[in-house]
Write a protein that holds these residues in place. Structure first.
Motif, PDB file in Angstrom:
ATOM      1  N   PHE A  53      29.705  13.254  55.304  1.00 44.22           N
ATOM      2  CA  PHE A  53      28.683  12.710  54.414  1.00 44.22           C
ATOM      3  C   PHE A  53      27.865  13.777  53.676  1.00 44.22           C
ATOM      4  O   PHE A  53      27.621  13.644  52.466  1.00 44.22           O
ATOM      5  N   PRO A  54      27.425  14.856  54.350  1.00 42.03           N
ATOM      6  CA  PRO A  54      26.665  15.875  53.624  1.00 42.03           C
ATOM      7  C   PRO A  54      27.463  16.496  52.472  1.00 42.03           C
ATOM      8  O   PRO A  54      26.933  16.687  51.363  1.00 42.03           O
ATOM      9  N   LEU A  55      28.729  16.822  52.714  1.00 42.92           N
ATOM     10  CA  LEU A  55      29.548  17.399  51.648  1.00 42.92           C
ATOM     11  C   LEU A  55      29.843  16.389  50.555  1.00 42.92           C
ATOM     12  O   LEU A  55      29.886  16.720  49.368  1.00 42.92           O
ATOM     13  N   LEU A  56      30.037  15.115  50.938  1.00 42.00           N
ATOM     14  CA  LEU A  56      30.275  14.074  49.948  1.00 42.00           C
ATOM     15  C   LEU A  56      29.047  13.910  49.049  1.00 42.00           C
ATOM     16  O   LEU A  56      29.162  13.792  47.826  1.00 42.00           O
ATOM     17  N   LEU A  57      27.860  13.913  49.659  1.00 49.28           N
ATOM     18  CA  LEU A  57      26.632  13.817  48.872  1.00 49.28           C
ATOM     19  C   LEU A  57      26.486  15.004  47.927  1.00 49.28           C
ATOM     20  O   LEU A  57      26.102  14.846  46.761  1.00 49.28           O
ATOM     21  N   LYS A  58      26.789  16.195  48.434  1.00 45.90           N
ATOM     22  CA  LYS A  58      26.610  17.379  47.597  1.00 45.90           C
ATOM     23  C   LYS A  58      27.538  17.359  46.393  1.00 45.90           C
ATOM     24  O   LYS A  58      27.180  17.832  45.308  1.00 45.90           O
ATOM     25  N   THR A  59      28.746  16.807  46.549  1.00 52.19           N
ATOM     26  CA  THR A  59      29.689  16.785  45.426  1.00 52.19           C
ATOM     27  C   THR A  59      29.423  15.648  44.459  1.00 52.19           C
ATOM     28  O   THR A  59      29.692  15.771  43.259  1.00 52.19           O
ATOM     29  N   GLN A  60      28.884  14.512  44.954  1.00 49.39           N
ATOM     30  CA  GLN A  60      28.696  13.337  44.100  1.00 49.39           C
ATOM     31  C   GLN A  60      27.249  13.163  43.627  1.00 49.39           C
ATOM     32  O   GLN A  60      27.007  12.783  42.486  1.00 49.39           O
ATOM     33  N   PHE A  61      26.300  13.406  44.521  1.00 49.70           N
ATOM     34  CA  PHE A  61      24.882  13.230  44.185  1.00 49.70           C
ATOM     35  C   PHE A  61      24.094  14.407  44.760  1.00 49.70           C
ATOM     36  O   PHE A  61      23.314  14.242  45.715  1.00 49.70           O
ATOM     37  N   PRO A  62      24.296  15.617  44.234  1.00 49.16           N
ATOM     38  CA  PRO A  62      23.704  16.816  44.830  1.00 49.16           C
ATOM     39  C   PRO A  62      22.188  16.783  44.929  1.00 49.16           C
ATOM     40  O   PRO A  62      21.609  17.417  45.821  1.00 49.16           O
ATOM     41  N   GLU A  63      21.545  16.050  44.052  1.00 47.05           N
ATOM     42  CA  GLU A  63      20.080  15.981  44.081  1.00 47.05           C
ATOM     43  C   GLU A  63      19.572  15.159  45.265  1.00 47.05           C
ATOM     44  O   GLU A  63      18.375  15.152  45.570  1.00 47.05           O
ATOM     45  N   ARG A  64      20.484  14.469  45.975  1.00 47.02           N
ATOM     46  CA  ARG A  64      20.104  13.611  47.097  1.00 47.02           C
ATOM     47  C   ARG A  64      20.533  14.197  48.445  1.00 47.02           C
ATOM     48  O   ARG A  64      20.544  13.481  49.450  1.00 47.02           O
ATOM     49  N   ILE A  65      20.870  15.467  48.497  1.00 42.44           N
ATOM     50  CA  ILE A  65      21.415  16.069  49.711  1.00 42.44           C
ATOM     51  C   ILE A  65      20.438  15.995  50.879  1.00 42.44           C
ATOM     52  O   ILE A  65      20.836  15.995  52.052  1.00 42.44           O
ATOM     53  N   SER A  66      19.145  15.890  50.608  1.00 41.12           N
ATOM     54  CA  SER A  66      18.155  15.822  51.683  1.00 41.12           C
ATOM     55  C   SER A  66      18.297  14.562  52.525  1.00 41.12           C
ATOM     56  O   SER A  66      17.745  14.477  53.628  1.00 41.12           O
ATOM     57  N   LEU A  67      19.044  13.583  52.034  1.00 34.82           N
ATOM     58  CA  LEU A  67      19.234  12.321  52.767  1.00 34.82           C
ATOM     59  C   LEU A  67      20.472  12.352  53.660  1.00 34.82           C
ATOM     60  O   LEU A  67      20.835  11.329  54.245  1.00 34.82           O
ATOM     61  N   ALA A  68      21.101  13.505  53.790  1.00 33.40           N
ATOM     62  CA  ALA A  68      22.371  13.597  54.516  1.00 33.40           C
ATOM     63  C   ALA A  68      22.261  13.162  55.969  1.00 33.40           C
ATOM     64  O   ALA A  68      23.218  12.650  56.550  1.00 33.40           O
ATOM     65  N   PHE A  69      21.084  13.333  56.576  1.00 31.44           N
ATOM     66  CA  PHE A  69      20.914  13.010  57.997  1.00 31.44           C
ATOM     67  C   PHE A  69      20.827  11.515  58.256  1.00 31.44           C
ATOM     68  O   PHE A  69      21.020  11.048  59.384  1.00 31.44           O
ATOM     69  N   LEU A  70      20.528  10.722  57.223  1.00 34.02           N
ATOM     70  CA  LEU A  70      20.131   9.331  57.404  1.00 34.02           C
ATOM     71  C   LEU A  70      21.235   8.457  57.999  1.00 34.02           C
ATOM     72  O   LEU A  70      20.982   7.613  58.871  1.00 34.02           O
ATOM     73  N   GLY A  71      22.478   8.652  57.546  1.00 31.15           N
ATOM     74  CA  GLY A  71      23.570   7.824  58.040  1.00 31.15           C
ATOM     75  C   GLY A  71      23.812   8.009  59.521  1.00 31.15           C
ATOM     76  O   GLY A  71      23.910   7.032  60.279  1.00 31.15           O
ATOM     77  N   ALA A  72      23.893   9.271  59.951  1.00 31.43           N
ATOM     78  CA  ALA A  72      24.126   9.545  61.369  1.00 31.43           C
ATOM     79  C   ALA A  72      22.968   9.053  62.221  1.00 31.43           C
ATOM     80  O   ALA A  72      23.165   8.564  63.342  1.00 31.43           O
ATOM     81  N   PHE A  73      21.744   9.158  61.698  1.00 31.85           N
ATOM     82  CA  PHE A  73      20.572   8.691  62.432  1.00 31.85           C
ATOM     83  C   PHE A  73      20.658   7.183  62.685  1.00 31.85           C
ATOM     84  O   PHE A  73      20.459   6.709  63.810  1.00 31.85           O
ATOM     85  N   LEU A  74      20.943   6.421  61.643  1.00 36.37           N
ATOM     86  CA  LEU A  74      21.005   4.964  61.784  1.00 36.37           C
ATOM     87  C   LEU A  74      22.170   4.531  62.670  1.00 36.37           C
ATOM     88  O   LEU A  74      22.053   3.578  63.451  1.00 36.37           O
ATOM     89  N   ALA A  75      23.301   5.222  62.555  1.00 36.76           N
ATOM     90  CA  ALA A  75      24.447   4.877  63.395  1.00 36.76           C
ATOM     91  C   ALA A  75      24.142   5.126  64.865  1.00 36.76           C
ATOM     92  O   ALA A  75      24.442   4.292  65.728  1.00 36.76           O
ATOM     93  N   ALA A  76      23.546   6.285  65.158  1.00 35.65           N
ATOM     94  CA  ALA A  76      23.215   6.606  66.542  1.00 35.65           C
ATOM     95  C   ALA A  76      22.168   5.651  67.093  1.00 35.65           C
ATOM     96  O   ALA A  76      22.255   5.203  68.242  1.00 35.65           O
TER      97      ALA A  76
END
Length: 435
Positions: free
Chosen positions: A266-289
């Protein structure tokens, strides 16, 4: 600490008078140990995206490989770790596997300070992070022995869910800790970014050394080796002959494999598609856990097979929505869809794990938990690699998500046929496991 000489959590009198307090103590030491394991395992998901910013010159394919390599090694080690508790005892194994997490943490801390560090060395350090990936199998196996069947889904959900939280912790803490030079007198000089800002990427690894030491000591003095749980490798290996070992492995790959694979990519996917939103990379793993304990609890209440079927349908819908919003470059829809996918994968991880103790007798359930987790961990390697393959052949991520949707469809069919339909022959009594 006095040695435990007898253990029978299914006896309610024993559980209330003595067993519960021992089980809870071991659980709450196991949780931070497993969290640190996930932190070390997934540290490359955040370190890799900053390497070229501080002077390294790796290709996108090399960066995806660095993010994926811990998953490959960790998944493979889980097959070894699965049988560790049975051969050494839960306390002994937890102490050993927590202490060795310091090895890759030290190595990464020094390596990132030199942009001339060759890719081969970085790849070796990424592989060593797989030591953290192995812990989940042994941790789950160990905790399953401590709790009665009626509470096992919840306990495994807490252990797995809060342990899985290590993925989001490392993805949230790393961007903050690398911006401070407070520890420079210990960790070394910072690195200059192109905009003149200074960062200390080595902090991403060094910061975990003290917690690793503390939890190792806590495990040594606070955990227990349970009587009657030690088994030889050959005694445990009988699980590979069980048909339902392989069916549950498939289902757990669909749920936890998705969670850990998406977390790594997810972090690399965000950086390639929406680089300005990279700070949100932690959110998916947080909600899943965070969703995983909910999945274990709900599965105890409504049945694991039913809940697993529901979450797999939601995962199909989530993957389809991601394809749509990625194609239209709509960030809000993409993020919501991906977060739904993460949450469903987290709940499904808890529900599928809850199913296993109801299918197998306790001494088989413990290694099955580890065995299924071993295969599922390959998601951390395969999903980032599939994303890389998808981009290479199509320039986008849609082909990879179509593969995931197909996998979820097959999982729904398997779950319904063996565990959900009324005619299913897969509803076991505790002592009537069949091959």
């Amino acid at each position: 600490m006095a040695r435990i000489n007898t253990w029978n959590p299914e006896d309610d009198r024993f559980w209330q008078s003595e067993g519960k307090k021992h089980a809870q103590r071991n659980l709450w030491i196991s949780v931070p140990s497993l969290m640190l394991a996930f932190i070390v395992w997934q540290i490359w998901s955040v370190v890799a995206i900053r390497l070229n910013d501080i002077g390294f010159n790796f290709t996108d394919q090399q960066l995806f490989t660095l993010a994926a390599m811990p998953g490959l090694v960790g998944a493979t080690l889980r097959f070894v770790y699965t049988f560790g508790v049975g051969m050494m005892g839960g306390r002994n194994w937890t102490v050993l596997t927590t202490a060795v997490l310091a090895i890759p943490a030290v190595g990464i801390g020094f390596a990132v300070q030199n942009p001339d560090t060759p890719f081969s060395v970085m790849l070796l350090l990424a592989a060593l992070c797989g030591l953290g990936g192995g812990n989940f199998s042994s941790s789950s196996s160990n905790i399953s022995f401590f709790f009665p069947k009626k509470a096992r889904g919840t306990a495994l959900g807490i252990n797995g869910g809060l342990g899985n939280m290590g993925v989001s912790v490392v993805q949230f803490v790393t961007p903050l800790i690398i911006t401070t030079g407070t520890f420079a007198f210990i960790s070394g000089d910072g690195q200059k970014l192109s905009n003149g800002q200074e960062v200390w990427l080595q902090n991403a690894a060094f910061i975990w050394l003290i917690p690793i030491a503390i939890v190792t000591i806590a495990a040594w003095f606070g955990m227990d080796n349970l009587p009657g749980t030690k088994q030889s490798f050959s005694d445990q290996f009988v699980i590979v002959k069980r048909k339902h070992t392989w069916i549950m492995t498939w289902l757990y790959v669909a749920t936890f494999g998705s969670f850990i694979g998406y977390s790594a990519a997810f972090p690399l996917l965000l950086k390639t598609q929406f680089p300005e939103r990279i700070s949100l990379a932690f959110l998916g793993a947080f909600l899943a856990a965070a969703s995983r304990p909910v999945g274990g609890w709900l599965a105890d209440k409504m049945g694991g097979a039913k809940l697993t079927s529901i979450v797999l349908v939601v995962m199909m819908a989530g993957a389809g929505s991601v394809i749509f919003f990625l194609g239209n470059k709509q960030f809000s829809g993409f993020l919501v869809s991906f977060l739904i996918l993460f949450i469903a994968a987290g709940i499904g991880s808890g529900s599928t794990f809850q199913m296993i103790p109801g299918i197998f007798v306790p001494k088989e359930a413990a290694p099955v938990l580890g065995f299924t987790a071993a295969f599922a961990a390959y998601g951390s390697f395969l999903i980032p690699k599939l994303f890389g393959w998808s981009v290479n052949i199509s320039g986008g991520y849609a082909p990879a998500f179509f593969i995931f949707i197909g996998f979820y469809v097959l999982s729904i069919v398997l779950n319904w046929y063996y565990y959900q339909r009324k005619e299913s022959v897969a509803v076991f009594e505790a002592k009537k496991t069949t091959a």
